[in-house]
Write a protein that holds these residues in place. Structure first.
Motif, PDB file in Angstrom:
ATOM      1  N   PRO A  84     -17.614  51.336  16.129  1.00 19.30           N
ATOM      2  CA  PRO A  84     -18.755  50.605  15.513  1.00 19.30           C
ATOM      3  C   PRO A  84     -18.054  50.007  14.715  1.00 19.30           C
ATOM      4  N   MET A  85     -18.116  48.693  15.014  1.00 16.24           N
ATOM      5  CA  MET A  85     -17.036  47.745  14.059  1.00 16.24           C
ATOM      6  C   MET A  85     -17.113  48.816  12.253  1.00 16.24           C
ATOM      7  N   THR A  86     -15.538  48.277  11.842  1.00 16.36           N
ATOM      8  CA  THR A  86     -16.493  49.194  10.255  1.00 16.36           C
ATOM      9  C   THR A  86     -17.101  48.745   8.988  1.00 16.36           C
ATOM     10  N   THR A  87     -17.962  48.929   8.708  1.00 14.31           N
ATOM     11  CA  THR A  87     -18.883  48.409   7.122  1.00 14.31           C
ATOM     12  C   THR A  87     -17.850  48.078   5.682  1.00 14.31           C
ATOM     13  N   PRO A  88     -17.233  47.407   5.391  1.00 16.39           N
ATOM     14  CA  PRO A  88     -16.767  47.026   4.470  1.00 16.39           C
ATOM     15  C   PRO A  88     -17.544  47.625   2.816  1.00 16.39           C
ATOM     16  N   ASP A  89     -16.844  48.734   2.534  1.00 19.88           N
ATOM     17  CA  ASP A  89     -17.801  49.061   1.492  1.00 19.88           C
ATOM     18  C   ASP A  89     -17.354  48.371   0.076  1.00 19.88           C
ATOM     19  N   ALA A  90     -18.447  48.062  -1.679  1.00 20.86           N
ATOM     20  CA  ALA A  90     -18.326  47.275  -2.150  1.00 20.86           C
ATOM     21  C   ALA A  90     -17.416  47.446  -2.852  1.00 20.86           C
ATOM     22  N   ARG A  91     -16.678  49.103  -2.958  1.00 19.92           N
ATOM     23  CA  ARG A  91     -15.254  49.234  -3.826  1.00 19.92           C
ATOM     24  C   ARG A  91     -14.557  48.493  -3.066  1.00 19.92           C
ATOM     25  N   VAL A  92     -14.274  48.207  -1.660  1.00 19.63           N
ATOM     26  CA  VAL A  92     -12.869  47.691  -0.801  1.00 19.63           C
ATOM     27  C   VAL A  92     -12.553  46.028  -2.353  1.00 19.63           C
ATOM     28  N   THR A  93     -11.812  45.492  -1.084  1.00 16.50           N
ATOM     29  CA  THR A  93     -11.919  43.259  -0.602  1.00 16.50           C
ATOM     30  C   THR A  93     -11.737  43.351   0.702  1.00 16.50           C
ATOM     31  N   ALA A  94     -13.091  42.927   1.788  1.00 21.48           N
ATOM     32  CA  ALA A  94     -13.041  42.660   3.078  1.00 21.48           C
ATOM     33  C   ALA A  94     -12.300  41.399   3.062  1.00 21.48           C
ATOM     34  N   VAL A  95     -11.294  41.860   4.049  1.00 17.93           N
ATOM     35  CA  VAL A  95     -10.297  39.991   3.846  1.00 17.93           C
ATOM     36  C   VAL A  95     -10.984  39.501   5.807  1.00 17.93           C
ATOM     37  N   GLY A  96     -11.107  37.834   5.822  1.00 15.14           N
ATOM     38  CA  GLY A  96     -11.452  37.267   6.231  1.00 15.14           C
ATOM     39  C   GLY A  96     -11.092  37.175   7.627  1.00 15.14           C
ATOM     40  N   TRP A  97     -10.981  35.861   7.361  1.00 17.27           N
ATOM     41  CA  TRP A  97      -9.269  35.424   8.931  1.00 17.27           C
ATOM     42  C   TRP A  97      -9.322  33.753   8.133  1.00 17.27           C
ATOM     43  N   PRO A  98      -8.157  33.111   8.278  1.00 16.92           N
ATOM     44  CA  PRO A  98      -7.465  31.929   7.596  1.00 16.92           C
ATOM     45  C   PRO A  98      -8.179  30.750   8.688  1.00 16.92           C
ATOM     46  N   SER A  99      -8.350  30.083   7.647  1.00 13.75           N
ATOM     47  CA  SER A  99      -8.686  29.104   8.041  1.00 13.75           C
ATOM     48  C   SER A  99      -7.889  27.717   9.332  1.00 13.75           C
ATOM     49  N   THR A 100      -6.490  28.506   9.643  1.00 13.99           N
ATOM     50  CA  THR A 100      -6.024  27.923  10.319  1.00 13.99           C
ATOM     51  C   THR A 100      -6.788  27.962  12.337  1.00 13.99           C
ATOM     52  N   ASP A 101      -6.223  26.929  12.916  1.00 13.78           N
ATOM     53  CA  ASP A 101      -6.703  27.212  14.231  1.00 13.78           C
ATOM     54  C   ASP A 101      -5.850  27.799  15.134  1.00 13.78           C
ATOM     55  N   LEU A 102      -6.482  28.428  16.177  1.00 14.11           N
ATOM     56  CA  LEU A 102      -6.032  29.215  16.794  1.00 14.11           C
ATOM     57  C   LEU A 102      -4.516  28.938  18.012  1.00 14.11           C
ATOM     58  N   ARG A 103      -4.590  27.661  17.964  1.00 19.63           N
ATOM     59  CA  ARG A 103      -3.463  27.325  18.716  1.00 19.63           C
ATOM     60  C   ARG A 103      -2.309  27.079  17.257  1.00 19.63           C
ATOM     61  N   GLU A 104      -2.302  26.816  16.993  1.00 20.65           N
ATOM     62  CA  GLU A 104      -1.353  26.788  15.663  1.00 20.65           C
ATOM     63  C   GLU A 104      -1.098  28.232  15.594  1.00 20.65           C
ATOM     64  N   LEU A 105      -1.885  29.629  15.411  1.00 24.98           N
ATOM     65  CA  LEU A 105      -1.819  30.513  15.651  1.00 24.98           C
ATOM     66  C   LEU A 105      -0.742  31.014  16.316  1.00 24.98           C
ATOM     67  N   SER A 106      -1.111  30.904  17.917  1.00 23.21           N
ATOM     68  CA  SER A 106      -0.597  31.252  18.861  1.00 23.21           C
ATOM     69  C   SER A 106       1.001  30.635  18.994  1.00 23.21           C
ATOM     70  N   ARG A 107       1.473  29.420  18.113  1.00 23.75           N
ATOM     71  CA  ARG A 107       2.652  28.383  18.231  1.00 23.75           C
ATOM     72  C   ARG A 107       3.732  28.949  17.568  1.00 23.75           C
ATOM     73  N   GLN A 108       3.060  29.521  15.581  1.00 25.05           N
ATOM     74  CA  GLN A 108       3.439  30.493  14.700  1.00 25.05           C
ATOM     75  C   GLN A 108       4.274  31.428  15.464  1.00 25.05           C
TER      76      GLN A 108
END
Length: 314
Positions: free
Chosen positions: A241-265
């Protein structure tokens, strides 16, 4: 054209190469002569009907291809014909000699970059670049990359190293750990060894960043190695199962950049020699079942590819 068709859910043998009608591009679409197609772990799950998505049968799996635009549909610039491109396909159609792609999804392949590298970076590259941008590893920080011999993991090792971080590559085989070391991991560990967390803790005193693509017990153990406030980037569940972040750590999300631009980079980084995908094996179209079996058996490292027109397993 020749294509690999899934007519029933099941094991790798459910993938059968056969003759099917050529696809025709509609408005806003192009036809691509496929030179290389990518295979993902998710596609093995879809084939077996145990994944996050279901295919409408009969289906041609495959989401990422590289090749040459051979025809365009209504409303598409004819100048695109003859262009070497890499593209997503909306989740299907890649295991074939010809594929239809949306004109807006095309990414030109940079000069000097092979079709194999372009496909290997299309999905894994955008994932790794996006995750790295969000977690932002910094010089001197300790970064753990799980599944460090895989497609995304091997790229995360390189990106973290490029940022000046001290990288630990975690993987289940000697070959994969050696691969991570060759890509810049300062330390490698076998996360099937019960004592692996002790090794990491002794070497680092605590981690700053964890890239968790495994989940389950391994993901939970890796999270426990983070310093208070350390960044946890969860992106996979290959081992549970996906790991559930606990309160002790900082959960990192996803950047707002669109997927096509990330592939191009990712492609641009590769063209500049700063990012190298690991291509574990390339199979001919007729051997798609063999490729799926190898992925499920975890006998390949890095990215697994199909070559629809020529070539043999390597």
């Amino acid at each position: 054209m020749r294509a690999v068709v899934l007519r029933r859910y099941g094991g790798p043998e459910a993938l059968v190469a056969e003759e099917v009608p050529d696809p025709v591009p509609g408005a806003g679409q192009v036809l691509v002569e496929v030179e290389v197609a990518g295979i993902t772990f998710v596609e093995t799950q879809i084939r077996a009907d145990r994944g996050p998505r279901r295919a409408s049968l009969p289906a041609i799996l495959g989401n990422g291809v590289a090749g040459t635009v051979s025809a365009v549909g209504d409303g598409v610039d004819p100048a695109l014909e003859g262009t070497r491109v890499v593209s997503t396909l909306g989740g299907h159609g890649g295991y074939a000699e010809l594929a239809v792609a949306g004109a807006g999804d095309l990414i030109p392949i940079p000069e000097g970059l092979s079709a194999e590298v372009a496909v290997a970076l299309l999905a894994d590259g955008r994932t790794a670049v996006g995750l790295s941008a969000a977690a932002a590893p910094r010089a001197g920080e300790w970064v753990l990359v799980e599944a460090a011999g895989g497609g995304v993991g091997s790229l995360l090792v390189q990106l973290a190293r490029d940022a000046g971080a001290r990288v630990i590559g975690a993987a289940s085989s000697v070959a994969k750990r050696d691969l991570a070391a060759g890509l810049g991991a300062e330390l490698t560990v076998d996360y099937t060894d019960p004592g692996w967390t002790d090794v990491v803790r002794a070497a680092t005193g605590g981690l700053d960043v964890v890239f968790d693509g495994v989940g389950g017990e391994i993901g939970a153990a890796a999270q426990g190695l983070l310093k208070d406030g350390g960044r946890l980037s969860v992106y996979g569940m290959a081992g549970g199962p996906m790991t559930t972040p606990d309160a002790r750590v900082t959960a990192v999300g996803w950047p707002s950049t669109d997927l096509r631009e990330l592939s191009r980079q990712a492609l641009e980084l590769a063209a500049r020699g700063r990012l190298r995908p690991v291509i574990g094996a390339t199979y001919p179209l007729e051997s798609a079942a063999e490729a799926h079996a190898a992925i499920e058996a975890r006998t390949v490292t890095g990215k697994t590819l199909l070559r629809p027109r020529t070539g043999s397993a390597t």
